[in-house]
Every structure is written in structure tokens, then in C-alpha cells.
Design a protein around this motif. Structure first.
Motif, mmCIF file in Angstrom:
data_model
loop_
_atom_site.group_PDB
_atom_site.id
_atom_site.type_symbol
_atom_site.label_atom_id
_atom_site.label_comp_id
_atom_site.label_asym_id
_atom_site.label_seq_id
_atom_site.Cartn_x
_atom_site.Cartn_y
_atom_site.Cartn_z
ATOM 1 N N CYS A 101 65.226 43.780 35.218
ATOM 2 C CA CYS A 101 65.146 44.557 34.203
ATOM 3 C C CYS A 101 65.298 45.935 34.221
ATOM 4 O O CYS A 101 65.107 46.363 35.388
ATOM 5 C CB CYS A 101 63.733 44.091 33.268
ATOM 6 N N ASP A 102 65.355 46.597 33.155
ATOM 7 C CA ASP A 102 65.402 47.980 33.104
ATOM 8 C C ASP A 102 64.327 48.664 33.925
ATOM 9 O O ASP A 102 62.985 48.224 33.625
ATOM 10 C CB ASP A 102 65.403 48.542 31.640
ATOM 11 N N PRO A 103 64.357 49.843 34.351
ATOM 12 C CA PRO A 103 63.350 50.213 35.231
ATOM 13 C C PRO A 103 61.969 50.790 34.343
ATOM 14 O O PRO A 103 60.892 50.440 34.652
ATOM 15 C CB PRO A 103 63.644 51.644 35.867
ATOM 16 N N ASP A 104 62.418 51.128 33.209
ATOM 17 C CA ASP A 104 61.139 51.630 32.254
ATOM 18 C C ASP A 104 60.258 50.215 31.792
ATOM 19 O O ASP A 104 59.354 50.214 31.698
ATOM 20 C CB ASP A 104 61.327 52.265 31.037
ATOM 21 N N PHE A 105 60.957 49.119 31.459
ATOM 22 C CA PHE A 105 60.316 47.890 31.055
ATOM 23 C C PHE A 105 59.766 47.276 32.252
ATOM 24 O O PHE A 105 58.544 46.861 31.931
ATOM 25 C CB PHE A 105 61.748 46.687 30.502
ATOM 26 N N LEU A 122 49.054 52.208 27.235
ATOM 27 C CA LEU A 122 50.277 52.426 27.986
ATOM 28 C C LEU A 122 51.321 53.440 27.367
ATOM 29 O O LEU A 122 51.723 54.209 28.144
ATOM 30 C CB LEU A 122 51.072 50.982 28.008
ATOM 31 N N MET A 123 51.378 53.394 26.050
ATOM 32 C CA MET A 123 52.233 54.409 25.306
ATOM 33 C C MET A 123 51.932 55.792 25.388
ATOM 34 O O MET A 123 52.644 56.737 25.297
ATOM 35 C CB MET A 123 52.518 53.990 23.855
ATOM 36 N N GLY A 124 50.553 56.150 25.615
ATOM 37 C CA GLY A 124 49.806 57.425 25.594
ATOM 38 C C GLY A 124 50.015 58.202 27.036
ATOM 39 O O GLY A 124 49.756 59.105 27.151
ATOM 40 N N PRO A 194 58.695 57.542 26.562
ATOM 41 C CA PRO A 194 58.761 58.240 25.365
ATOM 42 C C PRO A 194 59.757 57.419 24.424
ATOM 43 O O PRO A 194 60.123 56.476 24.842
ATOM 44 C CB PRO A 194 59.298 59.563 25.938
ATOM 45 N N SER A 195 59.789 57.934 23.139
ATOM 46 C CA SER A 195 60.710 57.389 22.141
ATOM 47 C C SER A 195 62.072 57.835 22.538
ATOM 48 O O SER A 195 62.313 58.764 23.133
ATOM 49 C CB SER A 195 60.079 57.828 20.842
ATOM 50 N N ILE A 201 57.754 62.958 22.370
ATOM 51 C CA ILE A 201 57.611 62.131 21.127
ATOM 52 C C ILE A 201 57.209 60.653 21.582
ATOM 53 O O ILE A 201 57.981 60.118 22.444
ATOM 54 C CB ILE A 201 58.657 62.179 20.119
ATOM 55 N N PRO A 202 55.748 60.194 21.350
ATOM 56 C CA PRO A 202 55.398 58.651 21.869
ATOM 57 C C PRO A 202 56.247 57.680 21.248
ATOM 58 O O PRO A 202 56.855 57.659 20.136
ATOM 59 C CB PRO A 202 54.067 58.708 21.487
ATOM 60 N N ARG A 203 56.547 56.464 21.987
ATOM 61 C CA ARG A 203 57.091 55.533 21.363
ATOM 62 C C ARG A 203 55.862 54.619 20.586
ATOM 63 O O ARG A 203 54.840 54.587 21.126
ATOM 64 C CB ARG A 203 57.495 54.686 22.498
ATOM 65 N N THR A 204 56.262 53.967 19.493
ATOM 66 C CA THR A 204 55.510 52.920 18.966
ATOM 67 C C THR A 204 55.038 51.857 19.905
ATOM 68 O O THR A 204 55.835 51.334 20.473
ATOM 69 C CB THR A 204 55.947 52.586 17.617
ATOM 70 N N PRO A 205 53.546 51.478 19.764
ATOM 71 C CA PRO A 205 53.099 50.416 20.577
ATOM 72 C C PRO A 205 53.732 49.006 20.121
ATOM 73 O O PRO A 205 54.130 48.173 21.116
ATOM 74 C CB PRO A 205 51.538 50.313 20.053
#
Length: 215
Positions: A101-105, A122-124, A194-195, A201-205
Motif C-alpha cells: 500500500c501507499d506509505p501513508d496508509f 491519529l489524524m491529530g 495532512p489533508s 490542515i488536518p485530514r478528516t477522521p
């Protein structure tokens, strides 16, 4: 809250019977919908019950009522939710597929699986929360989403949620690799996940939940 005030509007507190309260709790469970058109959880029903206990308790103390109708109303039970957990085989195949998978996932999943973080926590996460020397991470932020405000950066749910968690060496290694490959320009206060609109800018949970479902 407001559903309580709306339901009993115009009624004198002395005239409310245990039966009226039972009917209100049934109405909450079955018919009531939030502004977003959703039914309410058992927790919300129980919260309304607690508000009623406080209200009628106060009325009794002030001698506005002779009998407290709440004495005859049982506290609503919380239904035990069955957790739909992976079997050992499912967990194995889930983990076996992550390296592709993608590194971020991949990093998100390894963190969730090894630390017990909530998705909002996690998103924070920001890069400054990690100590790669001591292999620990600080949980001090939580992202929540609401239609009115969008993503809100807050402290975690309860005081005990602000905590330091040990990190497994292989997870730390994955994170460092991800940072070098994809986030080399990120500063310490940037969000780790991030988003698309920018590092700060945070990504939505919900994005995590949707992505796991697709995966």
C-alpha cells in the motif's frame, strides 16, 4: 437538551407523570431524529434521562413537586455493541497486504494496530509528537468533524487520553521512511497525515474509515 424542552413545552412540572417520562424516552428511541435526520444513540437517551433526574431532583429540593416521578422510571440500559473483530486469518491477510500500500496508509494502519490510538487522535498527530530516539509518541490532539465547523483540532476526549505511548521499532522505521520519501519538506508542527490542502490542515477522521473499507 432541546428535544427535552420541545417535548415538554408548555407543561407545568407538577403535571408530568412517570408515564409521560416513559413515553418521552420511547419517543427518543423510536421517532426522534437529529437535525441531520439521524436516530439518536442509547447514550443520548441515557443522557436525557440523567438531565431529567437532575431537573426533578432540583424541583423536589425546592419543594415545587411533592413526588418525584423519576423514582418510578428506570435508567435506560445501554445495548452492548457486538464488536466485529477480525479472525486471526483475516488479521494475517490484512497485515500481509499492507506492504503493497501507499506509505501513508501503511503507517496509519501500523500505528492504529500497534498503539490503540483513536482515529481522531491519529489524524491529530504532528511530527513533533514523535521521539524517534526513545521510540515514544505523545497523544495531545484529537480531530473531530462537524458539518457546521468542519475539522476541529481539540484536546483528546478525556484528561486521561493525553498520554505517551511506546512505539515499536519497525513502526518508527516505517514512519521515518515515509517522512523521507513523502514529507521531507514538512516542519515539526505539520500533521503527519495532512489533508490534500496543505501540511498544516488536518485530514478528516472519516477519511481513514472510508479508506479502510475500500482496502
Amino acid at each position: 437538551g432541546s428535544q427535552l424542552a420541545d417535548y415538554f413545552k408548555g407543561k407545568a412540572i407538577q403535571s408530568i407523570t412517570p408515564l409521560d417520562i416513559q413515553k418521552f424516552l420511547i419517543y427518543l428511541r423510536t421517532e426522534y431524529r437529529t437535525k441531520q435526520g439521524k436516530p439518536v444513540s442509547d447514550k443520548t437517551v441515557r443522557h436525557s434521562y440523567c438531565v431529567l433526574v437532575l431537573t426533578f431532583g432540583f424541583a423536589e429540593e425546592q419543594e415545587l413537586i411533592q413526588k418525584n416521578p423519576m423514582d418510578k422510571v428506570d435508567c435506560p440500559k445501554l445495548a452492548k455493541k457486538k464488536v466485529d473483530a477480525f479472525s486471526a486469518d483475516e488479521a494475517k491477510s490484512f497485515l500481509n497486504l499492507l506492504p503493497g500500500c501507499d506509505p501513508d496508509f501503511r503507517c496509519m494502519m501500523y500505528l492504529l494496530l500497534t498503539t490503540g490510538l483513536r482515529r481522531g487522535e491519529l489524524m491529530g498527530l504532528q511530527w513533533r509528537d514523535f521521539d524517534f530516539q526513545d521510540l515514544t509518541l505523545e497523544v495531545s490532539r484529537n480531530i473531530t468533524y462537524s458539518p457546521e465547523k468542519g475539522n476541529v483540532v481539540d484536546t483528546p476526549k478525556t484528561e486521561n487520553s493525553v498520554r505517551t505511548i511506546p512505539m515499536l521499532p519497525f513502526v518508527a522505521a516505517q514512519l521515518l521512511e515515509y517522512r523521507a520519501q513523502e514529507r521531507s519538506r514538512s516542519d515539526e508542527t505539520a500533521f503527519v497525515f495532512p489533508s490534500d490542502r496543505g501540511d498544516n490542515i488536518p485530514r478528516t477522521p472519516n477519511a481513514v474509515t472510508h479508506r479502510v473499507k475500500r482496502f
